[in-house]
Scaffold this motif. Structure first.
Motif, short mmCIF file in Angstrom:
data_model
loop_
_atom_site.label_atom_id
_atom_site.label_comp_id
_atom_site.label_asym_id
_atom_site.label_seq_id
_atom_site.Cartn_x
_atom_site.Cartn_y
_atom_site.Cartn_z
N GLY A 420 -11.43 -46.33 -7.88
CA GLY A 420 -10.88 -46.54 -6.54
C GLY A 420 -9.53 -47.21 -6.57
O GLY A 420 -8.85 -47.30 -7.59
N ASP A 421 -9.11 -47.73 -5.41
CA ASP A 421 -7.86 -48.46 -5.30
C ASP A 421 -7.93 -49.76 -6.08
O ASP A 421 -8.99 -50.36 -6.24
N GLY A 422 -6.75 -50.20 -6.54
CA GLY A 422 -6.64 -51.51 -7.16
C GLY A 422 -6.28 -52.55 -6.13
O GLY A 422 -6.55 -52.41 -4.94
N GLY A 423 -5.64 -53.63 -6.60
CA GLY A 423 -5.20 -54.67 -5.69
C GLY A 423 -5.83 -56.01 -6.00
O GLY A 423 -6.93 -56.10 -6.56
N VAL A 424 -5.11 -57.07 -5.61
CA VAL A 424 -5.54 -58.44 -5.88
C VAL A 424 -5.52 -59.23 -4.59
O VAL A 424 -4.54 -59.21 -3.85
N ASN A 425 -6.62 -59.94 -4.30
CA ASN A 425 -6.67 -60.89 -3.19
C ASN A 425 -6.47 -62.29 -3.74
O ASN A 425 -7.10 -62.66 -4.74
N ARG A 426 -5.62 -63.07 -3.10
CA ARG A 426 -5.43 -64.47 -3.48
C ARG A 426 -5.49 -65.32 -2.21
O ARG A 426 -4.72 -65.10 -1.28
N ILE A 427 -6.40 -66.28 -2.19
CA ILE A 427 -6.49 -67.18 -1.04
C ILE A 427 -6.51 -68.62 -1.52
O ILE A 427 -7.10 -68.93 -2.56
N VAL A 428 -5.87 -69.47 -0.76
CA VAL A 428 -5.83 -70.90 -1.07
C VAL A 428 -6.92 -71.59 -0.26
O VAL A 428 -6.98 -71.46 0.97
N LEU A 429 -7.78 -72.32 -0.95
CA LEU A 429 -8.87 -73.03 -0.28
C LEU A 429 -8.40 -74.44 0.11
O LEU A 429 -7.43 -74.97 -0.43
N PRO A 430 -9.10 -75.07 1.04
CA PRO A 430 -8.68 -76.40 1.50
C PRO A 430 -8.85 -77.48 0.43
O PRO A 430 -9.49 -77.26 -0.60
N GLU A 431 -8.31 -78.64 0.70
CA GLU A 431 -8.34 -79.77 -0.23
C GLU A 431 -9.77 -80.13 -0.62
O GLU A 431 -10.02 -80.59 -1.73
N SER A 432 -10.72 -79.91 0.28
CA SER A 432 -12.11 -80.22 -0.01
C SER A 432 -12.67 -79.39 -1.16
O SER A 432 -13.73 -79.72 -1.71
N SER A 433 -11.97 -78.33 -1.56
CA SER A 433 -12.42 -77.48 -2.66
C SER A 433 -11.77 -77.83 -3.99
O SER A 433 -11.84 -77.06 -4.94
N SER A 434 -11.17 -78.99 -4.08
CA SER A 434 -10.45 -79.35 -5.30
C SER A 434 -11.38 -79.71 -6.45
O SER A 434 -10.97 -79.73 -7.62
N SER A 435 -12.65 -80.01 -6.16
CA SER A 435 -13.57 -80.37 -7.24
C SER A 435 -14.84 -79.53 -7.24
O SER A 435 -15.47 -79.39 -8.30
N GLU A 436 -15.23 -78.96 -6.09
CA GLU A 436 -16.45 -78.15 -6.01
C GLU A 436 -16.23 -76.96 -5.09
O GLU A 436 -15.54 -77.06 -4.07
N VAL A 437 -16.83 -75.84 -5.45
CA VAL A 437 -16.73 -74.61 -4.66
C VAL A 437 -18.06 -73.87 -4.74
O VAL A 437 -18.71 -73.84 -5.79
N LYS A 438 -18.44 -73.26 -3.62
CA LYS A 438 -19.63 -72.41 -3.58
C LYS A 438 -19.20 -70.97 -3.30
O LYS A 438 -18.49 -70.71 -2.33
N LEU A 439 -19.65 -70.05 -4.15
CA LEU A 439 -19.38 -68.62 -3.95
C LEU A 439 -20.73 -67.91 -3.77
O LEU A 439 -21.60 -67.99 -4.63
N HIS A 440 -20.85 -67.21 -2.66
CA HIS A 440 -22.06 -66.44 -2.36
C HIS A 440 -21.66 -64.97 -2.39
O HIS A 440 -20.96 -64.48 -1.50
N MET A 441 -22.09 -64.24 -3.44
CA MET A 441 -21.59 -62.90 -3.70
C MET A 441 -22.69 -61.86 -3.53
O MET A 441 -23.80 -62.03 -4.04
N PHE A 442 -22.35 -60.79 -2.80
CA PHE A 442 -23.25 -59.65 -2.63
C PHE A 442 -22.59 -58.44 -3.30
O PHE A 442 -21.55 -57.96 -2.87
N LEU A 443 -23.22 -57.98 -4.39
CA LEU A 443 -22.69 -56.88 -5.17
C LEU A 443 -23.60 -55.67 -4.99
O LEU A 443 -24.78 -55.70 -5.35
N ASP A 444 -23.06 -54.61 -4.40
CA ASP A 444 -23.80 -53.37 -4.22
C ASP A 444 -23.21 -52.31 -5.13
O ASP A 444 -22.27 -52.58 -5.89
N ARG A 445 -23.70 -51.09 -5.05
CA ARG A 445 -23.27 -50.06 -5.98
C ARG A 445 -21.77 -49.82 -5.93
O ARG A 445 -21.15 -49.53 -6.95
N SER A 446 -21.17 -49.93 -4.76
CA SER A 446 -19.72 -49.70 -4.66
C SER A 446 -19.06 -50.66 -3.68
O SER A 446 -18.14 -50.30 -2.94
#
Length: 495
Positions: A420-446
């Motif tokens: 498929g298409d390429g591309g890169v997403n970049r986002i800056v998280l708030p200061e509260s994320s400087s030491s801990e981050v939670k990622l909740h990921m849903f991976l389906d077939r595509s």
């Protein structure tokens, strides 16, 4: 008057569409990139969600639909229903182009996007009739159903026969709701290079008074606002739009105050509703639990067609609950009903990764996963945590999710994700994320959807990995990091 055994043109067009769907759907369902737990059409092309509503104890989802090919064509309204917003039953096509205000001889025409309300015990749909070359090109129409399945176009159509006050870039996608004793409709448009949300009011649903421009672009938010949705959330109102020709965004959300007397919406906070490449035409509903739920088209105009012969195209995002925070922002969280999809407990690990250490797991067939990752940095400010999802053994094919604690930048890179298409997403998280981050990921077939810090940010992308890309890897670079993982295999809602 028609004889009792004669069908209207609308009924005949729908009959032919449903007949084709029944004949062709089996082949489409065997296509390898069909999703496991996202809504998809049985066959053909799908785009915008339409008419989201909770009606008589069930959720109804309508959608822009061309059943005859896996490319965009004269738009119909597909239809499905669900008890839980997860498991769906396909219903017959609800609307099809059949009248002079929504059917043309060639070019673009059809029953374009809109919404649904319940009135006098009936399910009432509002949509844009679009016919290229007709004057006017776009009008607003309605259809009604007593049983929520079979719809008849209203004899008063079009209920709004033309756009107001001069030349406009578009006049479409009516979203209707009730406030107090009055019905309101917001319609997407643009004028003088600025996207606009036009506001109407009615007491009857068939006669509409134009109140003016509820909100418009400041010149930086696109020249046409498709699929506007204006709704209360907490003690504020939210306007969600899909702006055309806006630099850096294909979806936008504004939180503010709505004055129903003047018909003006005043934004106080603005942001993207989703940071990914594949999130468009978002529409919300208010359910019987009082939740404001949003679903969007999980694709994008201009995306690379994997194959016009695949038999189907298009999918919807997972349903998400929108919540207004005390700070006046909006978070987007996966609805709790999704937990019912969890089957095998695929992974449960608490890791202290050394610099350069790689941990690797095999993904199950079809890659249907839900993964929650809690990331914590060690003493080194330069540490990053990197995930390679749907990775081949040689890493030539992979989707990379990386977080840098020093810069607080989350990166999703699909440049090597498959065909498929390429591309890169970049986002800056708030200061509260400087030491801990939670990622909740849903991976389906595509597809890949990532909810960051319980919905502060969301990233939605389509990916198309090969059948042999079934490895999940995580590593730390630049220092030590603690990574706690929990994950499940998810069931297939279409089995």
């Amino acid at each position: 008057m028609l004889a009792s055994n004669q069908k209207t043109e609308h009924e005949e067009v729908i009959r032919k569409a449903n007949e084709h769907i029944n004949e062709q759907s089996k082949g489409a369902q065997e296509e390898p990139f069909r999703l496991n737990y996202h809504f998809m059409p049985p066959v053909g092309w799908m785009n915008d969600p339409n008419g989201l509503i909770h009606f008589r104890g069930e959720y109804h989802l309508f959608y822009q639909y061309y059943p005859y090919k896996s490319i965009w064509g004269p738009m119909h309204w597909g239809h499905a229903k669900s008890k839980d917003l997860i498991h769906w039953t396909h219903l017959p096509v609800a609307l099809a182009p059949s009248e002079e205000y929504d059917k043309g001889e060639e070019g673009g025409y059809g029953v374009w996007s809109g919404s649904a309300v319940q009135a006098d015990g009936k399910l009432v749909l509002f949509y844009t009739g679009h016919v290229d070359g007709r004057a006017p090109v776009e009008v607003q129409c309605m259809a009604e159903s007593a049983d929520g399945v079979v719809f008849k176009k209203h004899p008063a159509n079009p209920v709004i026969g033309k756009a107001p006050d001069g030349a406009r870039f578009g006049f479409r996608d009516p979203k209707v709701w009730k406030q107090g004793d009055s019905w309101y409709m917001v319609v997407g448009s643009g004028q003088d290079g600025k996207g606009q949300a036009l506001l109407y009011r009615s007491a009857t649903l068939t006669e509409w008074e134009y109140m003016g421009v509820a909100a418009e672009s400041d010149g930086t938010k696109g020249d046409m606002w498709e699929c506007p949705d204006l709704f209360p959330l907490g003690d504020k109102h939210v306007l969600a739009i899909s702006p055309m020709n806006m630099n850096g965004a294909k979806n936008w959300l504004m939180v503010g105050e709505m004055d129903y007397e003047t018909g003006k919406f005043k934004p106080e906070y603005e942001a993207r509703l989703d940071e990914g490449f594949d999130f468009y035409a978002a529409q919300t509903l208010l359910d019987d639990k009082g939740r404001r739920i949003v679903i969007a088209w999980m694709d994008m105009w201009g995306s690379k067609l994997i194959s016009e012969e695949r038999g189907w195209y298009g999918a919807m995002t997972l349903p998400r609950e929108l919540v207004l925070t005390p700070q006046g922002t909006v978070v987007s969280r996966p609805i709790r009903e999704l937990e019912a999809l969890r089957e095998a407990h695929w992974i449960s690990e608490s890791l202290l990764l050394q610099d350069g250490e790689i941990r690797c797991w095999n993904q199950p067939d079809g890659n249907p996963l839900e993964i929650i990752a809690w990331l914590s940095k060690g003493d080194d400010e330069k540490v990053s945590v990197v995930f390679n999802l749907s990775s081949s053994e040689d890493d030539r094919e992979k989707t990379t999710v990386a977080y840098s604690f020093r810069d607080r930048i989350l990166t999703v890179d699909r440049s090597e994700s498959g065909i498929g298409d390429g591309g890169v997403n970049r986002i800056v998280l708030p200061e509260s994320s400087s030491s801990e981050v939670k990622l909740h990921m849903f991976l389906d077939r595509s597809s890949l959807e990532i909810f960051v810090n319980d919905g502060e940010k969301v990233i939605t992308n389509r990916i198309y990995p090969g059948d042999d890309s079934r490895t999940f890897k995580v590593t730390a670079t630049g220092g030590k990091a603690k990574v706690t993982l929990e994950g499940w295999e998810l069931g297939n809602i279409w089995n």
